[in-house]
Design a protein around this motif. Structure first.
Motif, PDB file in Angstrom:
ATOM      1  N   LEU A  85      17.989  -2.300   4.059  1.00 12.85           N
ATOM      2  CA  LEU A  85      16.630  -2.378   3.731  1.00 12.85           C
ATOM      3  C   LEU A  85      15.495  -1.516   4.406  1.00 12.85           C
ATOM      4  N   ILE A  86      15.774  -1.280   5.572  1.00 12.95           N
ATOM      5  CA  ILE A  86      14.713  -0.048   6.195  1.00 12.95           C
ATOM      6  C   ILE A  86      14.988   1.305   5.834  1.00 12.95           C
ATOM      7  N   ALA A  87      16.203   1.523   5.536  1.00 13.68           N
ATOM      8  CA  ALA A  87      16.494   2.979   4.882  1.00 13.68           C
ATOM      9  C   ALA A  87      15.847   3.076   3.537  1.00 13.68           C
ATOM     10  N   GLY A  88      16.490   2.076   2.671  1.00 10.73           N
ATOM     11  CA  GLY A  88      15.568   1.985   1.338  1.00 10.73           C
ATOM     12  C   GLY A  88      14.077   2.224   1.378  1.00 10.73           C
ATOM     13  N   THR A  89      13.228   1.237   2.139  1.00  9.96           N
ATOM     14  CA  THR A  89      11.837   1.237   2.178  1.00  9.96           C
ATOM     15  C   THR A  89      11.431   2.770   2.763  1.00  9.96           C
ATOM     16  N   ALA A  90      12.136   3.268   3.718  1.00 12.81           N
ATOM     17  CA  ALA A  90      11.643   4.436   4.524  1.00 12.81           C
ATOM     18  C   ALA A  90      11.876   5.685   3.472  1.00 12.81           C
ATOM     19  N   ALA A  91      12.784   5.522   2.584  1.00 15.42           N
ATOM     20  CA  ALA A  91      12.793   6.769   1.548  1.00 15.42           C
ATOM     21  C   ALA A  91      11.498   7.010   0.847  1.00 15.42           C
ATOM     22  N   VAL A  92      10.743   5.944   0.409  1.00 17.83           N
ATOM     23  CA  VAL A  92       9.693   5.933  -0.294  1.00 17.83           C
ATOM     24  C   VAL A  92       8.438   6.883   0.650  1.00 17.83           C
ATOM     25  N   LEU A  93       8.589   6.276   1.914  1.00 16.33           N
ATOM     26  CA  LEU A  93       7.495   6.820   2.928  1.00 16.33           C
ATOM     27  C   LEU A  93       8.117   8.211   3.143  1.00 16.33           C
TER      28      LEU A  93
ATOM     29  N   ALA B   3      -0.884   4.483  -6.384  1.00 18.72           N
ATOM     30  CA  ALA B   3      -1.173   5.177  -5.288  1.00 18.72           C
ATOM     31  C   ALA B   3      -1.914   6.475  -5.953  1.00 18.72           C
ATOM     32  N   PRO B   4      -2.899   7.208  -5.001  1.00 17.14           N
ATOM     33  CA  PRO B   4      -3.470   8.300  -5.490  1.00 17.14           C
ATOM     34  C   PRO B   4      -2.339   9.409  -6.042  1.00 17.14           C
ATOM     35  N   PRO B   5      -3.065  10.285  -6.733  1.00 19.00           N
ATOM     36  CA  PRO B   5      -1.848  11.341  -7.248  1.00 19.00           C
ATOM     37  C   PRO B   5      -1.532  11.964  -5.967  1.00 19.00           C
TER      38      PRO B   5
ATOM     39  N   VAL C 161       4.407   1.971  -5.484  1.00 16.34           N
ATOM     40  CA  VAL C 161       3.802   3.145  -4.717  1.00 16.34           C
ATOM     41  C   VAL C 161       3.340   4.485  -5.404  1.00 16.34           C
ATOM     42  N   PHE C 162       4.193   4.850  -6.455  1.00 12.90           N
ATOM     43  CA  PHE C 162       4.056   6.129  -7.040  1.00 12.90           C
ATOM     44  C   PHE C 162       3.957   5.548  -8.473  1.00 12.90           C
TER      45      PHE C 162
ATOM     46  N   ARG D 289       6.542  10.489   0.028  1.00 12.55           N
ATOM     47  CA  ARG D 289       5.118  10.871   0.373  1.00 12.55           C
ATOM     48  C   ARG D 289       4.719  11.799   1.471  1.00 12.55           C
ATOM     49  N   LEU D 290       5.521  11.471   2.471  1.00 10.43           N
ATOM     50  CA  LEU D 290       5.052  12.406   3.628  1.00 10.43           C
ATOM     51  C   LEU D 290       5.505  13.909   3.351  1.00 10.43           C
TER      52      LEU D 290
END
Length: 337
Positions: free
Chosen positions: A185-193, A3-5, A139-140, A196-197
Motif C-alpha cells: 500500500l505504501i509503495a503503491g501510493t508513493a509511486a504517485v508521489l 491536479a494542476p498541469p 491526482v493526474f 510528481r516529484l
C-alpha cells in the motif's frame, strides 16, 4: 480533484519533440519507458530473490535493507556531485521519497521474507500497482482509470494469484501477511508521489539523497527495534559482496524507475510490480525447490497478457505541438541609441 498541469521534462533531460502527451511529457521519450520498466523489473525481481537468500542465511532483514541503500546512496551522491546535479530544492522531496518509497516498503517486504515463502510475499507486493492506479486517478489528469486499464489490472492480479499458487506450500502468519500488504500500500501510493516529484526535480537530483536517506533510516531503526547489525558468527565474504552488488543494482533500479516516472505514466511504471512475482516463483523453483506446476505456467501467461493490456490502457493521448511563432531577426551587433 484534478491536479494542476505538471511541468515538462526538466532541462537536464533531453527532450524528444513533435508530439506531447497531456502532461507535457514528450511522446518520443514515453516510447522508451518500457525499456526502463523492463530493466527495473528485472533488477527488483532478482533483488527480491537475493534478499530472500541473504535473510534465509541468517542476515537480518534490516541489514539487507540499510546496507544496499547506503551503497546506492553513496553512488548516487557521488554521481550527482560530479555532474553538479544536486539542488537544495530537491533535498526535502528526496528525503520524503527515501522514507515512503524506499526504506518503508523495503523494510516491510524484507520482514515478510523472514517467515513467508517468496511466492506469498511477491504476490502481495504485486498489489502495489493497484493502489497506484487508484490514487493516480485522483491526482493526474492523464491517469484516469479506464475499462482497458481496469481489465489489465484485474487480469494481472488473477495471473499473479495463479502463478504464486505453485510456490505457496502452506499458510503464514496473519501479522506478517498484513505487514507486507501495508508495504504494498505504501509503495503503491508513493509511486504517485514519485512521479510528481521527479517531474519537478528530475531523477538525477533525487536518487542520491533518496537512497542515502533510506539507508540511514533503516540503519537507525535497527538497534531501536532490537535488530542485530551482524549475523551470529559474523558476515561471510559472500554476504558482503552480495549486499555491495545489491547496492549497485539498487541504485540502477531506482534511478531507472525514477526516469520511467519522468517519461511515462504511473500506469506504465506500475507494470514493474508484476515482474517481481515472476522472479519470485521462478526463483522458488530453481533456488528454493518449489515444483513446476500448471498453475505457474498459466499464471505466467496471464501476466504477460496483462502487461500488454496495461500498456494499451496507459498509452498517452497524442497532442500536436503548435509550431513556434515567427520572430523578427535581431542584430546583436547593434547598440541602443
Amino acid at each position: 480533484m484534478t491536479a494542476p498541469p505538471l511541468s515538462p521534462t526538466p532541462a537536464s533531460e533531453p527532450a524528444h519533440t513533435t508530439t506531447t502527451g497531456p502532461a507535457g511529457a514528450p511522446v518520443g521519450a514515453s516510447l522508451s519507458v518500457w525499456a526502463y520498466v523492463a530493466f527495473t523489473g528485472v533488477v527488483f525481481g532478482v533483488g527480491g530473490l537475493l534478499a530472500k537468500g541473504l535473510i534465509d542465511d541468517g542476515v537480518d532483514a534490516f541489514t539487507v535493507t540499510w546496507f544496499p541503500f547506503l551503497v546506492s546512496g553513496l553512488i548516487g551522491m557521488a554521481a550527482a556531485l560530479v555532474r553538479k546535479q544536486l539542488t537544495a530544492a530537491a533535498a526535502g522531496p528526496a528525503i520524503v521519497l527515501g522514507i515512503t518509497a524506499s526504506a518503508g516498503p523495503a523494510l516491510l517486504f524484507n520482514i515478510g521474507f523472514e517467515d513467508l515463502p517468496a511466492g506469498i510475499v511477491t504476490l502481495l507486493i504485486s498489489l502495489g500497482p493497484v493502489f497506484t492506479a487508484v490514487v493516480a486517478h485522483f491526482v493526474f489528469a492523464d491517469e484516469r482509470f479506464n475499462v482497458v486499464k481496469a481489465s489489465g489490472l484485474a487480469l494481472a492480479i488473477v495471473g499473479v494469484g495463479v502463478l504464486a499458487t505453485g510456490s505457496i506450500d502452506g499458510g503464514g502468519s496473519p501479522t506478517r501477511l498484513a505487514i507486507v500488504l501495508i508495504g504494498a500500500l505504501i509503495a503503491g501510493t508513493a509511486a504517485v508521489l514519485a512521479r510528481r516529484l521527479v517531474m519537478q526535480h528530475g531523477a538525477a537530483a533525487l536518487i542520491g539523497p533518496q537512497m542515502l536517506t533510506a539507508g540511514v533510516v533503516a540503519l537507525a531503526l535497527s538497534p531501536v527495534l532490537g535488530r542485530e547489525l551482524a549475523p551470529e558468527g559474523g558476515y561471510e565474504t559472500w554476504h558482503v559482496l552480495a549486499m555491495a552488488g545489491f547496492g549497485v543494482s539498487t541504485y540502477l533500479g531506482f534511478r531507472s524507475m525514477l526516469i520511467a516516472n519522468q517519461v511515462g505514466t504511473t500506469g506504465q511504471v506500475s507494470v514493474i510490480g508484476y515482474c517481481v512475482p515472476v522472479f519470485g516463483v521462478i526463483g522458488g523453483i530453481f533456488v528454493f525447490g518449489d515444483d513446476l506446476t500448471l498453475s505457474l505456467v498459466l499464471g505466467g501467461l496471464l501476466i504477460l497478457v496483462s502487461v500488454w493490456v496495461i500498456a494499451v490502457g496507459s498509452r498517452p493521448r497524442l497532442l500536436p505541438v503548435a509550431a513556434p511563432l515567427p520572430t523578427a531577426p535581431t542584430d546583436q551587433t547593434l547598440t541602443p541609441p
